[in-house]
Motif scaffolding. Structure first.
Motif, short mmCIF file in Angstrom:
data_model
loop_
_atom_site.label_atom_id
_atom_site.label_comp_id
_atom_site.label_asym_id
_atom_site.label_seq_id
_atom_site.Cartn_x
_atom_site.Cartn_y
_atom_site.Cartn_z
N VAL A 1 3.88 -29.76 27.10
CA VAL A 1 3.62 -28.51 27.83
C VAL A 1 4.84 -27.63 27.62
CG1 VAL A 1 3.24 -27.48 30.10
CG2 VAL A 1 2.17 -29.67 29.54
N ARG A 2 4.66 -26.54 26.86
CA ARG A 2 5.80 -25.69 26.52
C ARG A 2 6.00 -24.63 27.60
NH1 ARG A 2 4.24 -28.13 21.98
NH2 ARG A 2 5.78 -28.48 20.35
N GLU A 3 6.53 -25.07 28.71
CA GLU A 3 6.73 -24.22 29.89
C GLU A 3 8.03 -24.63 30.57
OE1 GLU A 3 5.58 -21.81 31.77
OE2 GLU A 3 3.76 -21.32 30.66
N ARG A 4 8.54 -23.74 31.39
CA ARG A 4 9.73 -24.07 32.19
C ARG A 4 9.27 -24.76 33.49
NH1 ARG A 4 12.31 -21.38 35.98
NH2 ARG A 4 10.98 -19.55 35.75
N VAL A 5 10.01 -25.76 33.90
CA VAL A 5 9.71 -26.39 35.20
C VAL A 5 10.38 -25.56 36.29
CG1 VAL A 5 10.21 -28.42 36.65
CG2 VAL A 5 9.43 -28.73 34.30
N GLU A 6 9.55 -25.11 37.24
CA GLU A 6 10.12 -24.29 38.30
C GLU A 6 10.70 -25.14 39.43
OE1 GLU A 6 8.28 -20.36 39.31
OE2 GLU A 6 7.87 -21.53 41.13
N ARG A 7 10.02 -26.26 39.74
CA ARG A 7 10.58 -27.17 40.75
C ARG A 7 9.97 -28.56 40.58
NH1 ARG A 7 11.29 -25.04 45.27
NH2 ARG A 7 11.35 -26.88 46.58
N ILE A 8 10.67 -29.51 41.09
CA ILE A 8 10.12 -30.87 41.13
C ILE A 8 9.42 -31.01 42.48
CG2 ILE A 8 10.73 -33.34 41.16
CD1 ILE A 8 12.99 -32.59 39.19
N LEU A 9 8.22 -31.54 42.44
CA LEU A 9 7.43 -31.63 43.67
C LEU A 9 7.75 -32.94 44.40
CD1 LEU A 9 4.04 -30.41 42.12
CD2 LEU A 9 5.64 -29.08 43.53
N VAL A 10 8.14 -32.78 45.65
CA VAL A 10 8.50 -33.95 46.46
C VAL A 10 7.75 -33.83 47.79
CG1 VAL A 10 10.38 -35.19 47.64
CG2 VAL A 10 10.81 -34.07 45.43
#
Ligand code: GLY
Length: 388
Positions: A177-186
């Motif tokens: 997936v060629r995208e930026r990770v905005e946040r890690i989901l917790v």
């Protein structure tokens, strides 16, 4: 809009670390893996030189890291062969040895001390006279006063390695997936996926945080589990040896020049990589005239002929440095979160061992003995105490 895709593992970061773990986890253990990165393989892995030199780059007080480094170097031939088979691409692994050379008496004393330290640790290296150095590498300056030869320190072409890992991952069914990770989901004390910059969520049983020096910048994690990595900028040059001047150098050459150290890495295809500066100035990746000057000046002192070669590329990358200069690999105290970052100057060298061990952590939940000293817990405890 939010689409949910459930995978066994989502890997944040497609450098050699994220890619190699994804490949191993997928082929060795059959895990369903998604790798998220806006520009796979274009970070520190692209800027590196690909030196596999645990003995030549030995640092005082880093004995436990040495064991990890030498074990990874030992695994390289099989790893590279398997990767070439799986990807159909050459990985650029080259068994060439490394020669460290000194210019003045102080630099020679540094090599003498390094040799004594290597001997105490049972590592194989031999001291050479100036004449012996020049017999091995005729392009060396006559001003070289001596050297240290390490037969078992080699190199890999980091860019071919990246290309082979990308192809092997694709063949193994890893999703990109060629995208930026905005946040890690917790949620409820468990990492369960990532939110992408485009608003989509990817859910997974486990998240592998392998985003190099950006690993500390991704929001969403409780502060105590954020890996304490910082960017250490390195500028690097790529030159080309015209066929008429080949072989310009036959092995890696490390130079101790007035106390500092630099290296020249000759590829079989005629590329010559010269590196690297080391600055701590945040996330800046601009190449400076001063950095290029410093590298060329020192390279020219060691191998005067370098200034006749075409300069093809100047580039800066950001090494992920950790507080003790050792990698941060393994299960974190947050359920669902595994970390593989902080490889600092040894990301390419540590690729095979990181791939094998972290894939095992993800697939079997067991932590191999050799990475136990490098777990995220060694910093989490400190972070908790600071926050208390
Ligand atoms: N391993 C070489 C460097 O980080 O410059």
């Amino acid at each position: 809009m939010s689409t949910l895709t459930t995978r066994d593992v989502v890997v944040v970061g497609a450098g050699v670390v994220g890619l190699s773990v994804a490949w191993r986890a997928s082929t060795r253990y059959g895990l369903a893996v998604t790798v998220v990165d806006p520009a796979p393989g274009r970070g520190a892995s692209h800027a590196a030189a690909g030196m596999l030199t645990p003995v030549s780059e030995l640092q005082y007080g880093e004995e436990s890291l040495l064991e990890l480094n030498t074990e990874s170097a030992r695994r390289y031939p099989a790893f590279a062969a398997e990767l070439a088979d799986a990807s159909g691409l050459p990985s650029g692994y080259r068994t060439c040895g490394t020669l460290a050379v000194a210019l003045d008496a102080d630099d020679r004393a540094v090599l003498k001390d390094l040799h004594a330290y290597q001997e105490r640790l049972g590592l194989s290296s031999s001291r050479l006279t100036s004449r012996e150095c020049r017999r091995l590498e005729p392009m060396l300056s006559p001003a070289i006063t001596g050297g240290l030869h390490v037969d078992d320190d080699h190199q890999i072409d980091n860019r071919r390695l990246v290309a082979a890992l990308l192809a092997a991952c694709e063949r193994a069914g890893v999703t990109f997936v060629r995208e930026r990770v905005e946040r890690i989901l917790v949620t409820d004390d468990r990492a369960h996926g990532v939110r992408l910059a485009n608003g989509r969520d990817l859910s997974a049983d486990q998240v592998l945080l392998a985003a190099g020096c950006r690993s500390a910048l991704i929001p969403g994690l409780p502060p105590e589990v954020v890996p304490p990595v910082r960017p250490v900028k390195g500028e690097i040059l790529r030159l080309r040896v015209p066929p008429v001047m080949a072989p310009f150098l036959s092995r890696n050459v490390r130079g101790v020049v007035k106390g500092g150290s630099m290296y020249l890495v000759p590829r079989a295809d005629g590329e010559l990589v010269i590196g690297a500066t080391e600055y701590e100035r945040g996330h800046d990746t601009e190449t400076t005239a001063g950095g290029v000057y410093e590298l060329l000046r020192d390279a020219h002192e060691l191998v005067p002929g370098v200034t006749e070669l075409p300069l093809v590329e100047t580039l800066a990358g950001l090494r992920p440095g950790s507080p003790d200069n050792a990698p941060i690999v393994g299960r974190s105290s947050l359920a669902g979160l595994v970390v593989a970052t902080g490889h600092y100057r040894h990301g390419i060298l540590l690729t095979p061992i990181t791939a094998d061990t972290v894939a095992e952590v993800l697939a079997l939940g067991t932590t191999p003995e050799i990475i136990r000293p490098f777990g995220p817990d060694r910093f989490e405890t400190v972070a908790r105490e600071v926050m208390a």
